[in-house]
Design a protein around this motif. Structure first.
Motif, PDB file in Angstrom:
ATOM      1  N   PHE A   1       1.241  20.556  28.627  1.00 41.68           N
ATOM      2  CA  PHE A   1       2.180  19.471  28.307  1.00 41.68           C
ATOM      3  C   PHE A   1       3.613  20.003  28.243  1.00 41.68           C
ATOM      4  O   PHE A   1       4.542  19.389  28.773  1.00 41.68           O
ATOM      5  N   GLY A   2       3.804  21.151  27.585  1.00 38.00           N
ATOM      6  CA  GLY A   2       5.136  21.740  27.495  1.00 38.00           C
ATOM      7  C   GLY A   2       5.668  22.145  28.855  1.00 38.00           C
ATOM      8  O   GLY A   2       6.842  21.929  29.173  1.00 38.00           O
TER       9      GLY A   2
ATOM     10  N   GLU B   1       1.788  17.438  41.088  1.00 37.14           N
ATOM     11  CA  GLU B   1       2.042  18.815  41.521  1.00 37.14           C
ATOM     12  C   GLU B   1       2.392  19.699  40.321  1.00 37.14           C
ATOM     13  O   GLU B   1       1.930  20.836  40.217  1.00 37.14           O
ATOM     14  N   SER B   2       3.187  19.169  39.416  1.00 36.83           N
ATOM     15  CA  SER B   2       3.539  19.909  38.206  1.00 36.83           C
ATOM     16  C   SER B   2       2.298  20.188  37.359  1.00 36.83           C
ATOM     17  O   SER B   2       2.139  21.289  36.823  1.00 36.83           O
ATOM     18  N   LEU B   3       1.414  19.215  37.252  1.00 43.03           N
ATOM     19  CA  LEU B   3       0.162  19.415  36.514  1.00 43.03           C
ATOM     20  C   LEU B   3      -0.643  20.555  37.123  1.00 43.03           C
ATOM     21  O   LEU B   3      -1.135  21.437  36.411  1.00 43.03           O
ATOM     22  N   GLN B   4      -0.750  20.561  38.436  1.00 42.36           N
ATOM     23  CA  GLN B   4      -1.511  21.616  39.119  1.00 42.36           C
ATOM     24  C   GLN B   4      -0.868  22.981  38.925  1.00 42.36           C
ATOM     25  O   GLN B   4      -1.546  23.971  38.639  1.00 42.36           O
ATOM     26  N   ARG B   5       0.438  23.041  39.068  1.00 42.66           N
ATOM     27  CA  ARG B   5       1.138  24.329  38.920  1.00 42.66           C
ATOM     28  C   ARG B   5       1.090  24.823  37.473  1.00 42.66           C
ATOM     29  O   ARG B   5       0.918  26.014  37.232  1.00 42.66           O
ATOM     30  N   CYS B   6       1.240  23.932  36.525  1.00 45.25           N
ATOM     31  CA  CYS B   6       1.206  24.321  35.115  1.00 45.25           C
ATOM     32  C   CYS B   6      -0.198  24.761  34.699  1.00 45.25           C
ATOM     33  O   CYS B   6      -0.349  25.723  33.932  1.00 45.25           O
TER      34      CYS B   6
END
Length: 125
Positions: free
Chosen positions: A46-47, A57-62
């Motif tokens: 989440f952070g 894409e951000s979810l996958q990378r994070c």
């Protein structure tokens, strides 16, 4: 897939465990261990997404970043470094103790190296 094969063939669970252990390369069993609790994983992702955008894409990378971090730094060391960073943000004598101790600097350096490696693996690859 292995589960379906086992259910169909009736192989004993012990045999399956032995076969699975033999099929894994050395050290791969350690990769399967997950000492980061789900709550800590969710908090990290989440952070990370808050800093990098609320996209798929951000979810996958994070998520990738956390997996990479967890493979490098055990959870107890992650907690120690995170706590030190939090305490350093304070004011007063206690905060100064966390700011001027070599042992604490080393723990934070380990975290930063792991985060840098995770960023290289997941955000620049």
């Amino acid at each position: 897939m292995i589960r379906r094969l086992v259910e169909r063939s009736g192989i004993a669970a012990i045999s399956v465990a032995l076969l699975a252990g033999l099929a894994l390369p050395a050290g791969a069993a350690a990769d399967l261990e997950n000492d980061y609790p789900t709550e800590a994983r969710a908090d990290y992702v989440f952070g990370c997404m808050a800093a990098n955008g609320q996209t798929r894409e951000s979810l996958q990378r994070c998520s990738c970043s956390l997996d990479a971090l967890a493979s490098i730094l055990p959870y107890d060391k992650y907690v120690q470094a995170s706590t030190i960073l939090s305490m350093r943000q304070g004011v007063g004598q206690r905060a100064n103790e966390f700011k001027s101790t070599k042992v604490f600097d080393d723990k934070i350096a380990d975290l930063k190296r792991a985060q840098a490696e995770a960023e290289i693996r997941c955000f620049r690859g």
